[in-house]
Design an enzyme around this catalytic site. Structure first.
Site, PDB file in Angstrom:
ATOM      1  N   TYR A 139       0.811  -1.225   0.000  1.00  0.00           N
ATOM      2  CA  TYR A 139       0.000   0.000   0.000  1.00  0.00           C
ATOM      3  C   TYR A 139       0.846   1.277   0.000  1.00  0.00           C
ATOM      4  O   TYR A 139       0.322   2.365  -0.245  1.00  0.00           O
ATOM      5  CB  TYR A 139      -0.942   0.021   1.205  1.00  0.00           C
ATOM      6  CG  TYR A 139      -2.008  -1.060   1.212  1.00  0.00           C
ATOM      7  CD1 TYR A 139      -2.245  -1.865   0.098  1.00  0.00           C
ATOM      8  CD2 TYR A 139      -2.798  -1.255   2.337  1.00  0.00           C
ATOM      9  CE1 TYR A 139      -3.223  -2.852   0.121  1.00  0.00           C
ATOM     10  CE2 TYR A 139      -3.779  -2.238   2.370  1.00  0.00           C
ATOM     11  CZ  TYR A 139      -3.990  -3.035   1.259  1.00  0.00           C
ATOM     12  OH  TYR A 139      -4.965  -3.997   1.292  1.00  0.00           O
ATOM     13  N   LYS A 194       5.087 -14.291   2.774  1.00  0.00           N
ATOM     14  CA  LYS A 194       5.097 -15.188   1.615  1.00  0.00           C
ATOM     15  C   LYS A 194       6.561 -15.285   1.187  1.00  0.00           C
ATOM     16  O   LYS A 194       6.932 -14.994   0.041  1.00  0.00           O
ATOM     17  CB  LYS A 194       4.183 -14.589   0.525  1.00  0.00           C
ATOM     18  CG  LYS A 194       3.738 -15.572  -0.514  1.00  0.00           C
ATOM     19  CD  LYS A 194       2.822 -16.665  -0.018  1.00  0.00           C
ATOM     20  CE  LYS A 194       2.531 -17.637  -1.129  1.00  0.00           C
ATOM     21  NZ  LYS A 194       2.043 -18.938  -0.688  1.00  0.00           N
ATOM     22  N   ASP A 226      -1.110 -17.724   3.022  1.00  0.00           N
ATOM     23  CA  ASP A 226      -2.203 -18.596   2.567  1.00  0.00           C
ATOM     24  C   ASP A 226      -2.486 -19.668   3.625  1.00  0.00           C
ATOM     25  O   ASP A 226      -3.636 -19.940   3.966  1.00  0.00           O
ATOM     26  CB  ASP A 226      -1.900 -19.228   1.198  1.00  0.00           C
ATOM     27  CG  ASP A 226      -0.469 -19.711   1.043  1.00  0.00           C
ATOM     28  OD1 ASP A 226       0.360 -19.467   1.949  1.00  0.00           O
ATOM     29  OD2 ASP A 226      -0.164 -20.356   0.025  1.00  0.00           O
ATOM     30  N   ASP A 250      -3.977  -6.361   6.532  1.00  0.00           N
ATOM     31  CA  ASP A 250      -5.320  -5.862   6.240  1.00  0.00           C
ATOM     32  C   ASP A 250      -6.265  -7.043   6.016  1.00  0.00           C
ATOM     33  O   ASP A 250      -7.349  -7.142   6.602  1.00  0.00           O
ATOM     34  CB  ASP A 250      -5.228  -4.977   4.990  1.00  0.00           C
ATOM     35  CG  ASP A 250      -6.531  -4.302   4.640  1.00  0.00           C
ATOM     36  OD1 ASP A 250      -7.436  -4.267   5.485  1.00  0.00           O
ATOM     37  OD2 ASP A 250      -6.651  -3.794   3.498  1.00  0.00           O
ATOM     38  N   ASP A 254      -9.411  -8.919   8.739  1.00  0.00           N
ATOM     39  CA  ASP A 254     -10.842  -9.117   8.469  1.00  0.00           C
ATOM     40  C   ASP A 254     -11.224 -10.578   8.715  1.00  0.00           C
ATOM     41  O   ASP A 254     -12.290 -10.873   9.262  1.00  0.00           O
ATOM     42  CB  ASP A 254     -11.191  -8.734   7.019  1.00  0.00           C
ATOM     43  CG  ASP A 254     -11.508  -7.249   6.875  1.00  0.00           C
ATOM     44  OD1 ASP A 254     -11.019  -6.456   7.701  1.00  0.00           O
ATOM     45  OD2 ASP A 254     -12.240  -6.872   5.932  1.00  0.00           O
TER      46      ASP A 254
END
Ligand code: ATP
Length: 362
Positions: A139, A194, A226, A250, A254
């Site tokens: 971001y 990752k 993942d 982020d 959630d």
């Protein structure tokens, strides 16, 4: 310790005004009329539509000058910049970058009275904190990506040693203060990345490993982003502190919120060394805006985080005690189950939940 603390508030868009006003009311009830001085400022997608500015300079200056910031939520679908990205999001991205709010702290805790979508997990068994790096990562290139003649687009993932070291230290320091993972009481930092695919994430992991050497009392654990989405569902009690790059943080926050009752239950604090911003993890939820049906709990718990942060920073026990009062009142309302927010399967309006928390505080 100060006589009075200045809080810059911003209602924002969608459900922002109702949840922000609810939190202000509850914080006033918990702290008395004079300890906190709330001043409202303009910002967000609605403002951008009217004026072309998402964060006016005077709002930014007021946020910067305040002791802390408490916001509702910002963003409206369809209110976009010419490049197609949402204008409202820019409000908080600007504040994060310009005030260096590098640590986004997102507690994931299952409260009594709230049913998890994960069968068989009880309150006390899901209690961890996601630390999302807030100023670097994918971001950070917001606004700087390239769209070449509509044929080729790029956004760049950015990390620095300074940025990764400080977020790793923040996570390890936090793990030291906590009581450990519910499963085994071990102080643990899980580095979520990752590293098997991209250099940036391999670097993130390597720097976290270096920082871990200074914390022999905290266990370090690694998970690919993942895989962690499965672990967070199958063994949520294993986690104590999870640290992740901006975009991964982020997304997994959630998911974490989803395991403890949804976005309406998930608070958030964005901390720098000199400034801090508090608002629920959720966005502006335009689908339920203006109907008095949103849950104020995420914003109220974010307000409690603000009181605790201010209390620690100013060695002011009045604020720390008020934080405990607010959290206890929320816990009681949820546990008693007389007034149940709609996102928890009840019928209570935002205003009714707010009133019930105030009643508990009184
Ligand atoms: P953003 O990307 O800006 O974070 P988002 O696209 O993730 O936003 P949100 O606005 O966070 O979307 O909300 C997603 C959905 O979750 C909403 O449409 C709403 O149904 C639900 N929701 C979010 N916050 C609340 C809340 N406080 N109370 C009840 N439901 C909520």
């Amino acid at each position: 310790m100060q006589n009075r603390y200045e809080i810059a508030t911003m209602d924002g868009d969608g459900i922002g005004p109702e949840v922000c006003q609810a939190a202000i009311r509850i914080l006033k009830e918990a702290c008395g009329a004079s300890l906190l001085n709330f001043t409202a400022h303009e910002g967000g997608a609605g403002l951008y539509q009217r004026t072309g500015e998402v964060l006016p300079e005077d709002s930014f200056d007021a946020c910067k000058a305040a002791d802390a910031m408490l916001h509702g939520a910002a963003g409206l679908p369809g209110v976009t910049y010419p490049d197609g990205t949402e204008a409202g999001n820019d409000l908080h991205l600007q504040l994060r970058f310009r005030l260096d709010l590098f640590a986004n702290v997102r507690p994931i805790r299952l409260y009594r009275g709230v049913k998890s979508v994960l069968a068989d997990w009880q309150p006390g068994q899901i209690d961890y904190v996601i630390i999302r790096e807030n100023t670097e990562g994918l971001y950070a290139s917001r606004g700087a990506g390239v769209n070449l003649r509509g044929e080729l687009v790029t956004d760049t993932l950015v990390m620095t040693r300074k940025g990764v070291e400080r977020i790793a230290r923040f996570a390890f320091d936090l793990a030291r203060q906590r009581k450990g993972a519910p499963r085994d009481g071990r102080h643990r930092v899980t580095v979520c990345d990752k590293a098997n695919i991209l250099k940036t994430y391999a670097y993130f992991r390597a720097v976290c490993d270096e920082v871990a050497l200074g914390y022999p009392d905290v266990e370090i654990d690694h998970a690919y982003v993942d895989a962690i989405t499965v672990h967070m569902l199958k063994r949520p009690d294993f986690y104590d502190v999870i640290v992740a790059e901006n975009m991964f943080g982020d997304i997994i926050s959630d998911l974490g919120a989803g395991t403890v009752g949804g976005l309406g239950m998930a608070p958030s604090g964005e901390l720098g060394l000199d400034h801090a911003l508090f608002q629920g993890s959720h966005g502006s939820a335009p689908d339920i805006a203006g109907q008095d049906v949103a849950s104020p709990i995420a914003t109220v718990l974010s307000g409690a985080m603000m009181l605790r942060w201010l209390g620690d920073r100013h060695a002011d026990t009045r604020l720390s005690a008020a934080a405990v009062r607010v959290e206890t009142a929320v816990e009681r309302v949820l546990a008693e189950g007389r007034v149940v927010p709609r996102d928890q399967g009840g019928m209570a309006r935002c205003s009714e939940v707010t009133e019930e928390i105030c009643r508990q505080l009184r």
